[in-house]
Enzyme design. Sequence first.
Site, PDB file in Angstrom:
ATOM      1  N   TRP A  60       5.701  -2.550  -2.445  1.00  0.00           N
ATOM      2  CA  TRP A  60       4.771  -3.758  -3.021  1.00  0.00           C
ATOM      3  C   TRP A  60       5.412  -4.798  -2.525  1.00  0.00           C
ATOM      4  O   TRP A  60       4.599  -6.035  -2.539  1.00  0.00           O
ATOM      5  CB  TRP A  60       5.200  -3.411  -4.679  1.00  0.00           C
ATOM      6  CG  TRP A  60       4.214  -2.323  -5.418  1.00  0.00           C
ATOM      7  CD1 TRP A  60       4.741  -1.130  -5.720  1.00  0.00           C
ATOM      8  CD2 TRP A  60       2.834  -2.221  -5.101  1.00  0.00           C
ATOM      9  NE1 TRP A  60       3.687  -0.462  -5.989  1.00  0.00           N
ATOM     10  CE2 TRP A  60       2.507  -0.923  -5.756  1.00  0.00           C
ATOM     11  CE3 TRP A  60       1.882  -3.014  -4.918  1.00  0.00           C
ATOM     12  CZ2 TRP A  60       1.076  -0.589  -5.781  1.00  0.00           C
ATOM     13  CZ3 TRP A  60       0.495  -2.672  -4.871  1.00  0.00           C
ATOM     14  CH2 TRP A  60       0.284  -1.410  -5.401  1.00  0.00           C
TER      15      TRP A  60
ATOM     16  N   ASP B   9       7.461 -10.142  -9.289  1.00  0.00           N
ATOM     17  CA  ASP B   9       6.418  -9.121  -9.612  1.00  0.00           C
ATOM     18  C   ASP B   9       7.150  -7.991 -10.562  1.00  0.00           C
ATOM     19  O   ASP B   9       7.602  -7.044 -10.086  1.00  0.00           O
ATOM     20  CB  ASP B   9       5.850  -8.354  -8.444  1.00  0.00           C
ATOM     21  CG  ASP B   9       4.988  -7.147  -8.614  1.00  0.00           C
ATOM     22  OD1 ASP B   9       4.624  -7.079  -9.768  1.00  0.00           O
ATOM     23  OD2 ASP B   9       4.415  -6.754  -7.666  1.00  0.00           O
TER      24      ASP B   9
ATOM     25  N   LYS C 128       1.358  -0.101 -16.172  1.00  0.00           N
ATOM     26  CA  LYS C 128       2.512   0.517 -16.531  1.00  0.00           C
ATOM     27  C   LYS C 128       3.152   0.465 -17.768  1.00  0.00           C
ATOM     28  O   LYS C 128       3.219   1.639 -18.404  1.00  0.00           O
ATOM     29  CB  LYS C 128       3.339   0.289 -15.259  1.00  0.00           C
ATOM     30  CG  LYS C 128       3.111   0.860 -13.781  1.00  0.00           C
ATOM     31  CD  LYS C 128       2.439   0.065 -12.939  1.00  0.00           C
ATOM     32  CE  LYS C 128       2.083   0.686 -11.718  1.00  0.00           C
ATOM     33  NZ  LYS C 128       1.443  -0.375 -10.709  1.00  0.00           N
TER      34      LYS C 128
HETATM   35  C1  LIG Z   1       1.096  -1.119  -9.659  1.00  0.00           C
HETATM   36  C2  LIG Z   1       1.891  -2.222  -8.835  1.00  0.00           C
HETATM   37  C3  LIG Z   1       1.090  -3.129  -8.436  1.00  0.00           C
HETATM   38  C4  LIG Z   1      -0.535  -3.202  -8.126  1.00  0.00           C
HETATM   39  O1  LIG Z   1      -0.961  -3.352  -9.477  1.00  0.00           O
HETATM   40  P1  LIG Z   1      -2.708  -3.567  -9.360  1.00  0.00           P
HETATM   41  O2  LIG Z   1      -2.938  -3.679 -10.768  1.00  0.00           O
HETATM   42  O3  LIG Z   1      -3.010  -2.292  -8.887  1.00  0.00           O
HETATM   43  O4  LIG Z   1      -3.282  -4.846  -8.622  1.00  0.00           O
HETATM   44  C5  LIG Z   1       1.752  -4.336  -7.816  1.00  0.00           C
HETATM   45  N1  LIG Z   1       2.988  -4.511  -7.701  1.00  0.00           N
HETATM   46  C6  LIG Z   1       3.949  -3.387  -8.231  1.00  0.00           C
HETATM   47  C7  LIG Z   1       5.476  -3.456  -8.414  1.00  0.00           C
HETATM   48  C8  LIG Z   1       3.241  -2.478  -8.975  1.00  0.00           C
HETATM   49  O5  LIG Z   1       3.964  -1.399  -9.509  1.00  0.00           O
END
Ligand SMILES: *Cc1c(COP(=O)(O)O)cnc(C)c1O
Length: 347
Positions: A89, A159, A183
């Site tokens: 990521w 993030d 999540k």
């Molecule tokens: C799932 C995830 C993303 C992507 O999220 P989207 O909503 O699909 O754009 C980005 N960063 C992390 C750490 C993630 O777990």
Amino acid sequence: MPLAVLEEARAELTDWRGSGMSVMEVSHRGKPFVAVAEAAEADLRELLGVPASYHVLFMHGGATAQFAAIPLNLAGPDATAAYVNTGAWSKKALGEARGFVKVDVLADEADSRYTTVPRADALRAPAGSAYLHYTPNETIGGVEFPYIPDPGPVPLVADMSSTILSRPVPVERFGLIYAGAQKNIGPAGLAVVIVRKELLRGARPGTPTVLDYALQGQDRSMLNTPPTFAWYMAGLVFRWLKEQGGLPAMAARNEAKAHLLYGAIDASGFYANPVARECRSWMNVPFTLKEPELEPTFLTQARAAGLVNLEGHRSVGGMRASLYNAMPLEGVEALVGFMREFERRHG
Ligand SMILES: *Cc1c(COP(=O)(O)O)cnc(C)c1O
């Protein structure tokens, strides 16, 4: 999603609060929906202890849209932004940012095959960097920072897609926190952005208005029609979290879940987790079998036992158990019981 939240949504799906309509069908500018939106923001602020000097935004486009929005809002076209690469990521975030800003990779954990995090003293961003971006929890690799970087005077951007609301965090140490909802918050497509207002000195020219944090802040995230159903669901999840005892209670629960699963992996010679112990994720636990040819059998039998979504990410294979807030301890107990039994039969 917590089952109680899904049941609550189902109960009022076709007749929301006596309106004779679904919450999906009411106007986002009408009083009833605005009340839902404001309550969700207030509950999230309370859960995380977000200071009034921060905007809380409900945005479209998931976390991935923020990969672009962050440089557009926080960095000029000639600026440099510091990134930390701890896995899949972070790599996506810095790859997207390269279209908008000069990217300075302060640390890259390639040597450990992304099973470690850098030492804290490697993360001093050079003065003049627009911000320092990192990924507190790498969802695919199962690597979680055991500390919060201190980048000095440079704003820290995180993030938190797969770790937000899993434990308390000191929001005031961050310039910007963002998270895709799917999540720990609610339906996919929604992203929550928590940003210190004083960092928003005007997005660069050409920034799409829906990605402009200052404009979204001014319009309470209603510059256009927001993802209303996802926002409503997020609000139900925030209320559920408060009923559970808030983030200290979630932290205790999540630690117990992770401890149980890592303990079972470490106690066996049959399963293995590749991540350095000090940075093992509470949320995502990847594991492999000593005999990889047994993995399809493991997954098939697990599915038959009602244990699903255990495939590792398609980019890495193996297995992965995600222990997000909505996963109860009993779910982890069932997995550990299954793992012991599978080892007894195949080990
Ligand atoms: C799932 C995830 C993303 C992507 O999220 P989207 O909503 O699909 O754009 C980005 N960063 C992390 C750490 C993630 O777990």
